[in-house]
Design a protein around this motif. Structure first.
Motif, PDB file in Angstrom:
ATOM      1  N   PHE A 105      37.923  45.741  55.489  1.00 45.53           N
ATOM      2  CA  PHE A 105      36.596  45.198  55.739  1.00 45.53           C
ATOM      3  C   PHE A 105      36.140  44.279  54.608  1.00 45.53           C
ATOM      4  N   HIS A 106      35.335  43.295  54.966  1.00 43.35           N
ATOM      5  CA  HIS A 106      34.811  42.300  54.032  1.00 43.35           C
ATOM      6  C   HIS A 106      34.191  42.959  52.803  1.00 43.35           C
ATOM      7  N   HIS A 107      33.254  43.882  53.024  1.00 43.85           N
ATOM      8  CA  HIS A 107      32.516  44.459  51.902  1.00 43.85           C
ATOM      9  C   HIS A 107      33.353  45.400  51.043  1.00 43.85           C
ATOM     10  N   LEU A 108      34.471  45.873  51.563  1.00 41.93           N
ATOM     11  CA  LEU A 108      35.331  46.719  50.743  1.00 41.93           C
ATOM     12  C   LEU A 108      36.075  45.923  49.681  1.00 41.93           C
ATOM     13  N   MET A 109      36.021  44.608  49.773  1.00 44.70           N
ATOM     14  CA  MET A 109      36.720  43.775  48.794  1.00 44.70           C
ATOM     15  C   MET A 109      36.162  43.922  47.380  1.00 44.70           C
ATOM     16  N   VAL A 110      34.962  44.456  47.253  1.00 48.57           N
ATOM     17  CA  VAL A 110      34.386  44.631  45.910  1.00 48.57           C
ATOM     18  C   VAL A 110      34.528  46.055  45.386  1.00 48.57           C
ATOM     19  N   SER A 111      35.172  46.928  46.172  1.00 44.92           N
ATOM     20  CA  SER A 111      35.318  48.310  45.722  1.00 44.92           C
ATOM     21  C   SER A 111      36.709  48.892  45.958  1.00 44.92           C
ATOM     22  N   ASP A 112      37.509  48.269  46.800  1.00 46.75           N
ATOM     23  CA  ASP A 112      38.851  48.784  47.063  1.00 46.75           C
ATOM     24  C   ASP A 112      39.689  48.751  45.786  1.00 46.75           C
ATOM     25  N   PRO A 113      40.447  49.812  45.499  1.00 51.83           N
ATOM     26  CA  PRO A 113      41.258  49.846  44.275  1.00 51.83           C
ATOM     27  C   PRO A 113      42.219  48.664  44.146  1.00 51.83           C
ATOM     28  N   LYS A 114      42.747  48.172  45.259  1.00 50.25           N
ATOM     29  CA  LYS A 114      43.649  47.019  45.185  1.00 50.25           C
ATOM     30  C   LYS A 114      42.909  45.795  44.670  1.00 50.25           C
ATOM     31  N   SER A 115      41.693  45.587  45.154  1.00 49.70           N
ATOM     32  CA  SER A 115      40.885  44.457  44.686  1.00 49.70           C
ATOM     33  C   SER A 115      40.546  44.609  43.208  1.00 49.70           C
ATOM     34  N   LEU A 116      40.123  45.798  42.828  1.00 53.39           N
ATOM     35  CA  LEU A 116      39.722  46.023  41.437  1.00 53.39           C
ATOM     36  C   LEU A 116      40.889  45.766  40.485  1.00 53.39           C
ATOM     37  N   ASN A 117      42.079  46.151  40.891  1.00 54.56           N
ATOM     38  CA  ASN A 117      43.241  45.929  40.042  1.00 54.56           C
ATOM     39  C   ASN A 117      43.535  44.439  39.886  1.00 54.56           C
ATOM     40  N   VAL A 118      43.422  43.680  40.997  1.00 53.07           N
ATOM     41  CA  VAL A 118      43.659  42.240  40.945  1.00 53.07           C
ATOM     42  C   VAL A 118      42.617  41.564  40.052  1.00 53.07           C
ATOM     43  N   ILE A 119      41.355  41.990  40.180  1.00 54.02           N
ATOM     44  CA  ILE A 119      40.280  41.419  39.362  1.00 54.02           C
ATOM     45  C   ILE A 119      40.533  41.714  37.884  1.00 54.02           C
ATOM     46  N   ARG A 120      40.923  42.928  37.588  1.00 55.91           N
ATOM     47  CA  ARG A 120      41.224  43.293  36.201  1.00 55.91           C
ATOM     48  C   ARG A 120      42.323  42.400  35.637  1.00 55.91           C
ATOM     49  N   GLU A 121      43.390  42.212  36.393  1.00 56.44           N
ATOM     50  CA  GLU A 121      44.497  41.391  35.915  1.00 56.44           C
ATOM     51  C   GLU A 121      44.062  39.946  35.703  1.00 56.44           C
ATOM     52  N   ALA A 122      43.223  39.427  36.604  1.00 58.31           N
ATOM     53  CA  ALA A 122      42.734  38.053  36.458  1.00 58.31           C
ATOM     54  C   ALA A 122      41.861  37.912  35.216  1.00 58.31           C
ATOM     55  N   LEU A 123      41.084  38.946  34.907  1.00 54.27           N
ATOM     56  CA  LEU A 123      40.212  38.902  33.738  1.00 54.27           C
ATOM     57  C   LEU A 123      40.981  39.060  32.434  1.00 54.27           C
ATOM     58  N   LEU A 124      42.179  39.622  32.517  1.00 47.68           N
ATOM     59  CA  LEU A 124      43.016  39.790  31.324  1.00 47.68           C
ATOM     60  C   LEU A 124      43.992  38.639  31.125  1.00 47.68           C
ATOM     61  N   ALA A 125      44.070  37.745  32.093  1.00 53.31           N
ATOM     62  CA  ALA A 125      45.041  36.647  32.017  1.00 53.31           C
ATOM     63  C   ALA A 125      44.729  35.742  30.827  1.00 53.31           C
ATOM     64  N   PRO A 126      45.769  35.291  30.108  1.00 56.20           N
ATOM     65  CA  PRO A 126      45.549  34.365  28.993  1.00 56.20           C
ATOM     66  C   PRO A 126      44.865  33.094  29.471  1.00 56.20           C
ATOM     67  N   LEU A 127      43.999  32.567  28.645  1.00 57.34           N
ATOM     68  CA  LEU A 127      43.279  31.351  29.009  1.00 57.34           C
ATOM     69  C   LEU A 127      44.206  30.149  28.985  1.00 57.34           C
ATOM     70  N   LYS A 128      43.877  29.177  29.837  1.00 54.30           N
ATOM     71  CA  LYS A 128      44.624  27.933  29.832  1.00 54.30           C
ATOM     72  C   LYS A 128      44.402  27.201  28.516  1.00 54.30           C
ATOM     73  N   ILE A 129      45.430  26.551  28.046  1.00 51.75           N
ATOM     74  CA  ILE A 129      45.308  25.732  26.851  1.00 51.75           C
ATOM     75  C   ILE A 129      44.969  24.310  27.280  1.00 51.75           C
ATOM     76  N   PRO A 130      43.826  23.776  26.824  1.00 50.79           N
ATOM     77  CA  PRO A 130      43.445  22.411  27.227  1.00 50.79           C
ATOM     78  C   PRO A 130      44.537  21.408  26.886  1.00 50.79           C
ATOM     79  N   GLU A 131      44.762  20.478  27.815  1.00 53.62           N
ATOM     80  CA  GLU A 131      45.760  19.453  27.563  1.00 53.62           C
ATOM     81  C   GLU A 131      45.306  18.530  26.444  1.00 53.62           C
TER      82      GLU A 131
END
Length: 209
Positions: free
Chosen positions: A177-203
């Motif tokens: 379901f649409h609203h489960l995207m903000v609470s489902d463990p799979k979503s939370l794990n993906v969000i965590r990984e995205a927030l931990l990703a190294p920042l891009k280095i400006p060209e």
């Protein structure tokens, strides 16, 4: 878990008909993982206001509540992803936001927005003037860490793949379901990984001699 000082604060932006409480599970999860988490209520939340008006509320909230000049990460759910995009692309957010995540946001519009002629709904229709305007310089998001997360099972964003973007990282997860995207463990794990990703280095621009 105590806040980890070298992590950016996170601002969560909710979707249509929602309030900040929809992020209770996510906020608790991210806080326990060491982030400082902020959120606000967009008013009105029923689609009657233009999305740029809601984006101005986001900008004002940031000015009043987030540490001045400090970079932060931004997460927008559903309509909140478009509101966040307007803040980043039109209100100077590109200068401070380092990681930008949208969750089931109708970047290419949704046919459910034809349900009414309220201003916010009209702007979320496929090929709306609002969406086409943001798409004209969408490549500016290539300068930050941008991630779009969506589910093919979404019955609110139609078609579900309108959450796709021509830039950044795309993560597709099967959440019922649409609203489960903000609470489902799979979503939370993906969000965590995205927030931990190294920042891009400006060209670096090269100079000719």
């Amino acid at each position: 878990m105590r806040e980890i000082r070298d992590r950016n604060p996170i601002l969560l932006i909710h979707g249509i008909w929602d309030r900040q409480e929809i992020f209770n599970t996510m906020s608790t999860y991210l806080s326990e993982e060491g982030w400082r988490v902020y959120s606000l209520n967009l008013i009105p939340n029923d689609g009657s206001a233009k999305l740029e008006v809601l984006a101005q509320q986001v900008a004002q909230y940031i000015k009043e509540n987030l540490p001045p000049e400090k970079p932060f990460d931004l997460v927008g759910f559903s309509m909140g992803g478009l509101v966040s995009r307007y803040y980043v692309q039109r209100l100077g957010g590109i200068e401070r936001v380092q990681r930008f995540i949208t969750i089931s946001s109708p970047h290419q519009g949704t046919y459910t927005a034809y349900a009414t002629w309220l201003d916010g709904y009209v702007q979320m229709r496929p090929k709306s003037d609002f969406l086409q305007d943001l798409d004209r310089d969408v490549k500016m998001l290539e300068g930050i860490n941008f991630t779009s997360i969506w589910t093919p099972l979404d019955a609110m964003i139609i078609p579900a793949n309108s959450s796709q973007m021509p830039i950044g990282k795309e993560v597709i997860i099967n959440v019922l379901f649409h609203h489960l995207m903000v609470s489902d463990p799979k979503s939370l794990n993906v969000i965590r990984e995205a927030l931990l990703a190294p920042l891009k280095i400006p060209e670096q621009k090269t100079s000719k001699t």
